[in-house]
Write a protein that holds these residues in place. Structure first.
Motif, short mmCIF file in Angstrom:
data_model
loop_
_atom_site.label_atom_id
_atom_site.label_comp_id
_atom_site.label_asym_id
_atom_site.label_seq_id
_atom_site.Cartn_x
_atom_site.Cartn_y
_atom_site.Cartn_z
N ARG A 4 0.84 -1.18 0.00
CA ARG A 4 0.00 0.00 0.00
C ARG A 4 0.88 1.23 0.00
NH1 ARG A 4 -4.36 -1.62 4.75
NH2 ARG A 4 -5.13 -3.53 3.77
N GLN A 5 0.43 2.23 -0.69
CA GLN A 5 1.18 3.48 -0.73
C GLN A 5 0.78 4.42 0.41
OE1 GLN A 5 3.69 3.91 -2.87
NE2 GLN A 5 3.25 1.85 -3.66
N ASP A 6 -0.45 4.29 0.88
CA ASP A 6 -0.99 5.26 1.84
C ASP A 6 -1.30 4.65 3.20
OD1 ASP A 6 -3.02 3.67 1.00
OD2 ASP A 6 -4.47 5.28 0.69
N ASP A 7 -0.89 3.42 3.42
CA ASP A 7 -1.27 2.76 4.65
C ASP A 7 -0.25 1.67 4.95
OD1 ASP A 7 -4.42 1.28 5.84
OD2 ASP A 7 -2.71 2.18 6.88
N ARG A 8 -0.27 1.21 6.19
CA ARG A 8 0.58 0.10 6.57
C ARG A 8 -0.29 -1.14 6.75
NH1 ARG A 8 5.65 1.41 8.03
NH2 ARG A 8 5.91 -0.50 9.25
N VAL A 9 0.32 -2.29 6.53
CA VAL A 9 -0.41 -3.54 6.69
C VAL A 9 -0.43 -3.91 8.17
CG1 VAL A 9 -0.43 -6.00 6.13
CG2 VAL A 9 0.24 -4.33 4.38
N LYS A 10 -1.62 -4.01 8.70
CA LYS A 10 -1.73 -4.44 10.09
C LYS A 10 -1.25 -5.89 10.20
CE LYS A 10 -5.04 -4.99 13.86
NZ LYS A 10 -6.47 -4.86 14.27
N PRO A 11 -0.34 -6.19 11.13
CA PRO A 11 0.16 -7.56 11.25
C PRO A 11 -0.97 -8.57 11.43
CG PRO A 11 1.51 -6.07 12.55
CD PRO A 11 0.31 -5.28 12.09
N ILE A 12 -0.92 -9.63 10.63
CA ILE A 12 -1.93 -10.68 10.64
C ILE A 12 -1.20 -12.01 10.73
CG2 ILE A 12 -3.89 -11.69 9.40
CD1 ILE A 12 -3.52 -9.05 7.55
N SER A 13 -1.68 -12.91 11.56
CA SER A 13 -1.06 -14.24 11.65
C SER A 13 -2.14 -15.26 11.99
CB SER A 13 0.03 -14.26 12.71
OG SER A 13 0.61 -15.55 12.81
N HIS A 14 -2.27 -16.27 11.15
CA HIS A 14 -3.24 -17.35 11.38
C HIS A 14 -2.48 -18.61 11.79
CE1 HIS A 14 -6.57 -14.99 9.89
NE2 HIS A 14 -5.88 -14.71 8.79
N ALA A 15 -2.93 -19.23 12.87
CA ALA A 15 -2.29 -20.44 13.38
C ALA A 15 -2.81 -21.65 12.60
CB ALA A 15 -2.59 -20.59 14.87
N VAL A 16 -2.19 -21.89 11.47
CA VAL A 16 -2.60 -22.96 10.56
C VAL A 16 -1.61 -24.11 10.66
CG1 VAL A 16 -3.07 -23.53 8.14
CG2 VAL A 16 -3.61 -21.24 9.01
N PRO A 17 -2.08 -25.35 10.82
CA PRO A 17 -1.17 -26.49 10.82
C PRO A 17 -0.40 -26.57 9.51
CG PRO A 17 -3.35 -27.13 11.60
CD PRO A 17 -3.48 -25.75 11.04
N TYR A 18 0.79 -27.14 9.57
CA TYR A 18 1.64 -27.26 8.38
C TYR A 18 1.73 -28.71 7.92
CZ TYR A 18 5.69 -27.57 5.36
OH TYR A 18 6.51 -27.84 4.30
N TYR A 19 1.66 -28.90 6.60
CA TYR A 19 1.92 -30.21 5.99
C TYR A 19 2.81 -30.03 4.77
CZ TYR A 19 -1.79 -31.99 8.95
OH TYR A 19 -2.55 -32.33 10.05
N SER A 20 3.78 -30.92 4.65
CA SER A 20 4.63 -30.96 3.47
C SER A 20 3.97 -31.83 2.40
CB SER A 20 6.00 -31.55 3.85
OG SER A 20 6.77 -31.84 2.70
N GLN A 21 4.38 -31.67 1.15
CA GLN A 21 3.87 -32.56 0.11
C GLN A 21 4.57 -33.92 0.15
OE1 GLN A 21 5.19 -29.57 -2.91
NE2 GLN A 21 5.53 -31.39 -4.18
N TRP A 22 5.67 -34.00 0.89
CA TRP A 22 6.28 -35.29 1.20
C TRP A 22 5.97 -35.62 2.65
CZ3 TRP A 22 8.77 -31.85 -2.11
CH2 TRP A 22 8.99 -32.34 -3.41
N GLU A 23 5.81 -36.89 2.95
CA GLU A 23 5.38 -37.28 4.29
C GLU A 23 6.44 -37.03 5.35
OE1 GLU A 23 2.28 -38.18 5.14
OE2 GLU A 23 1.73 -37.79 3.05
N SER A 24 7.70 -36.92 4.96
CA SER A 24 8.79 -36.64 5.90
C SER A 24 9.37 -35.26 5.58
CB SER A 24 9.89 -37.70 5.78
OG SER A 24 9.40 -38.99 6.08
N PRO A 25 8.85 -34.20 6.20
CA PRO A 25 9.30 -32.84 5.87
C PRO A 25 10.80 -32.63 6.03
CG PRO A 25 7.35 -32.78 7.26
CD PRO A 25 7.80 -34.19 7.24
N GLU A 26 11.41 -33.33 6.98
CA GLU A 26 12.84 -33.15 7.22
C GLU A 26 13.69 -33.71 6.08
OE1 GLU A 26 11.79 -37.18 8.87
OE2 GLU A 26 10.85 -35.18 8.78
N LEU A 27 13.10 -34.53 5.21
CA LEU A 27 13.84 -35.14 4.11
C LEU A 27 13.71 -34.36 2.80
CD1 LEU A 27 13.11 -38.94 4.69
CD2 LEU A 27 15.10 -37.60 5.43
#
Length: 217
Positions: A4-27
């Motif tokens: 935005r040129q005339d405003d600031r973005v109010k901080p927004i955060s949604h607590a959404v669970p995370y999933y990888s497209q691979w079953e082992s995210p660390e790999l």
């Protein structure tokens, strides 16, 4: 770019669970660099695939299904096996599988229709979807699934073209968009990964699917 040129973005955060497209995210780093075949992911059976070959095929194409699992877990508390979700989406026309193995999709409009009919969520395919609209949708409680180049995981300085991969926007502030990236690295580019607005432009294809809670009334 500034959102935005005339405003600031109010901080927004949604607590959404995370999933990888691979079953082992660390790999994920090992799978992406070829050190480990996706078929050798020790948790492949959790995907719902019939065998390792089917998992190998689908896992490279499941970014949209991983995002869908995040959304379903967020609003419904369920995270169905992602290959099973992919099979449902194929039946719904959101994927088109060719005899030679090529796969078209995720096709946004039939996918949005599937999400509305199957899961009762508000889902709209939107193109164009301007960058400026993303924090506005997040502020309304909507989770945008957006098309970006997969090199967003490292904020690569150059990419051949935007798009080709789906991530879920889960937050924003004046400086950055925050995404859950199904093919992100476990060093910080998987969960709520920070993408500065100035960097987003080169990855973002300007289209996506707005996923909201069940309509009321």
């Amino acid at each position: 770019m500034k959102v935005r040129q005339d405003d600031r973005v109010k901080p927004i955060s949604h607590a959404v669970p995370y999933y990888s497209q691979w079953e082992s995210p660390e790999l994920v780093p090992d799978i992406l660099d070829g050190t480990l075949r996706a078929a050798d992911d020790p948790l492949w059976e959790r995907s719902g695939a019939a065998d390792q070959a089917e998992y190998e095929y689908w896992s490279w194409r499941l970014c949209g299904m991983a995002c869908l699992r995040m959304v379903l877990d967020h609003w419904w508390g369920v995270a169905p096996a992602q290959v099973r979700l992919a099979e449902e989406c194929e039946l719904a026309g959101a994927y088109i599988r060719h005899p030679d193995g090529r796969l078209d999709g995720l096709i946004h409009s039939p996918f949005a229709a599937y999400v509305r009919a199957r899961w009762g969520l508000d889902a709209q395919a939107v193109s164009p979807l301007p960058v400026e609209r993303l924090p506005e949708e997040l502020a309304r409680g909507v989770l945008p699934m957006i098309s970006v180049h997969p090199a967003i995981r490292t904020l690569a300085p150059e990419v051949p073209r935007p798009g080709g991969h789906l991530v879920l926007a889960v937050g924003a502030d004046d400086d950055a968009l925050y995404i859950h990236n199904p093919s992100g690295f476990p060093d910080g580019s998987q969960r709520a990964a920070r993408v500065p607005w100035a960097d987003l432009d080169r990855f973002y294809a300007g289209r996506g699917i707005l996923l909201g809670p069940p309509p009321t009334g």
